[in-house]
Design a protein around this motif. Structure first.
Motif, PDB file in Angstrom:
ATOM      1  N   GLN A  86       0.808  -1.219   0.000  1.00  0.00           N
ATOM      2  CA  GLN A  86       0.000   0.000   0.000  1.00  0.00           C
ATOM      3  C   GLN A  86       0.844   1.275   0.000  1.00  0.00           C
ATOM      4  OE1 GLN A  86      -3.447   0.119   2.668  1.00  0.00           O
ATOM      5  NE2 GLN A  86      -2.902  -1.979   3.230  1.00  0.00           N
ATOM      6  N   THR A  87       2.106   1.175   0.344  1.00  0.00           N
ATOM      7  CA  THR A  87       2.934   2.374   0.506  1.00  0.00           C
ATOM      8  C   THR A  87       3.281   3.035  -0.816  1.00  0.00           C
ATOM      9  OG1 THR A  87       3.855   1.560   2.582  1.00  0.00           O
ATOM     10  CG2 THR A  87       5.110   3.250   1.436  1.00  0.00           C
ATOM     11  N   THR A  96      -0.512   0.970 -13.847  1.00  0.00           N
ATOM     12  CA  THR A  96      -0.800   1.703 -12.625  1.00  0.00           C
ATOM     13  C   THR A  96      -0.979   0.747 -11.460  1.00  0.00           C
ATOM     14  OG1 THR A  96      -1.913   3.453 -13.867  1.00  0.00           O
ATOM     15  CG2 THR A  96      -2.434   3.299 -11.531  1.00  0.00           C
ATOM     16  N   TRP A  97      -0.424   1.125 -10.324  1.00  0.00           N
ATOM     17  CA  TRP A  97      -0.639   0.417  -9.064  1.00  0.00           C
ATOM     18  C   TRP A  97      -0.933   1.454  -8.003  1.00  0.00           C
ATOM     19  CZ3 TRP A  97      -1.278  -4.413  -7.243  1.00  0.00           C
ATOM     20  CH2 TRP A  97      -1.178  -4.604  -5.869  1.00  0.00           C
ATOM     21  N   GLU A  98      -2.173   1.542  -7.597  1.00  0.00           N
ATOM     22  CA  GLU A  98      -2.580   2.434  -6.518  1.00  0.00           C
ATOM     23  C   GLU A  98      -3.550   1.657  -5.652  1.00  0.00           C
ATOM     24  OE1 GLU A  98      -4.231   5.923  -8.326  1.00  0.00           O
ATOM     25  OE2 GLU A  98      -2.304   6.581  -9.106  1.00  0.00           O
ATOM     26  N   VAL A  99      -3.083   1.174  -4.523  1.00  0.00           N
ATOM     27  CA  VAL A  99      -3.893   0.375  -3.618  1.00  0.00           C
ATOM     28  C   VAL A  99      -3.904   1.051  -2.264  1.00  0.00           C
ATOM     29  CG1 VAL A  99      -4.119  -1.862  -2.480  1.00  0.00           C
ATOM     30  CG2 VAL A  99      -3.348  -1.754  -4.848  1.00  0.00           C
ATOM     31  N   CYS A 100      -5.092   1.268  -1.745  1.00  0.00           N
ATOM     32  CA  CYS A 100      -5.251   1.857  -0.425  1.00  0.00           C
ATOM     33  C   CYS A 100      -6.383   1.109   0.263  1.00  0.00           C
ATOM     34  CB  CYS A 100      -5.561   3.347  -0.528  1.00  0.00           C
ATOM     35  SG  CYS A 100      -5.755   4.127   1.066  1.00  0.00           S
ATOM     36  N   ALA A 101      -6.059   0.354   1.296  1.00  0.00           N
ATOM     37  CA  ALA A 101      -7.076  -0.450   1.973  1.00  0.00           C
ATOM     38  C   ALA A 101      -7.443   0.143   3.333  1.00  0.00           C
ATOM     39  CB  ALA A 101      -6.584  -1.879   2.130  1.00  0.00           C
ATOM     40  N   GLY A 102      -7.358   1.402   3.444  1.00  0.00           N
ATOM     41  CA  GLY A 102      -7.710   2.118   4.670  1.00  0.00           C
ATOM     42  C   GLY A 102      -7.723   3.591   4.313  1.00  0.00           C
ATOM     43  N   LEU A 103      -7.269   4.408   5.214  1.00  0.00           N
ATOM     44  CA  LEU A 103      -7.120   5.820   4.897  1.00  0.00           C
ATOM     45  C   LEU A 103      -5.783   6.028   4.205  1.00  0.00           C
ATOM     46  CD1 LEU A 103      -8.336   7.421   8.221  1.00  0.00           C
ATOM     47  CD2 LEU A 103      -9.617   7.154   6.107  1.00  0.00           C
ATOM     48  N   GLY A 104      -5.776   6.922   3.258  1.00  0.00           N
ATOM     49  CA  GLY A 104      -4.530   7.201   2.567  1.00  0.00           C
ATOM     50  C   GLY A 104      -4.277   8.690   2.468  1.00  0.00           C
ATOM     51  N   VAL A 105      -3.071   9.088   2.749  1.00  0.00           N
ATOM     52  CA  VAL A 105      -2.599  10.448   2.516  1.00  0.00           C
ATOM     53  C   VAL A 105      -1.387  10.280   1.619  1.00  0.00           C
ATOM     54  CG1 VAL A 105      -1.611  12.522   3.555  1.00  0.00           C
ATOM     55  CG2 VAL A 105      -3.456  11.303   4.720  1.00  0.00           C
TER      56      VAL A 105
END
Length: 167
Positions: A86-87, A96-105
């Protein structure tokens, strides 16, 4: 007996992370199911991408379960892997790889316009294979990075405390 007490006390400190991962996985599954239900034409590539997305959400829930049940060794290792995924976020010439399984900033940089970027996310997924665009961006999910650092430090501290009881 003393080492078991140390592990139980430390496991309590990780509950917040377990609940965070559980919430992110459940919300992510909900978003993915909603998105999947609105697909007009299902192809093999789309099915593969949604399999990855569903798998990642389930993996989030699995990591949360390990932490909440107190299986620290497996839980910490899997959580660190999960947070690494996720980082880093990127988009390079159609991939493209954009994975956010919670909150993301996310702080990033757009190399096409030479500008820094900033965004916030709730559970979201963008996995594109050969999308045909010329995007060149990179981003770091600060919340996932900080959570990874916390878990890594926590793991090291736990190892130090357990080594005291072994000696």
């Amino acid at each position: 007996m003393g080492s078991q007490r140390v592990i139980q006390n430390q496991a309590i400190r990780l509950r917040w992370l377990g609940y965070y991962l559980l919430l992110g996985g459940v919300v992510g599954l909900g978003v993915a199911i909603w998105s999947f239900s609105h697909i007009i034409q299902l192809t093999g590539g789309i099915l593969l991408l949604y399999t990855l997305i569903f798998g990642f959400c389930v993996y989030n829930i699995f990591c949360a379960r390990l932490l909440l049940k107190g299986s620290l060794e497996k839980g910490l290792w899997n959580t660190k892997l999960n947070l690494i995924l996720q980082t880093l976020q990127f988009s390079v010439m159609g991939y493209t790889w954009e994975v956010c399984a919670g909150l993301g900033v996310i702080f990033g940089y757009d190399f096409n316009t030479y500008t820094p970027t900033f965004s916030t996310n709730i559970p979201s997924f963008s996995i594109v294979l050969n999308g045909g665009n010329d995007d060149l961006t990179i981003g770091i999910n600060v919340i996932a990075l900080l959570a990874f650092i916390y878990v890594d430090r926590f793991e090291r501290q736990l190892e130090r405390e357990l080594s005291v009881f072994e000696n």
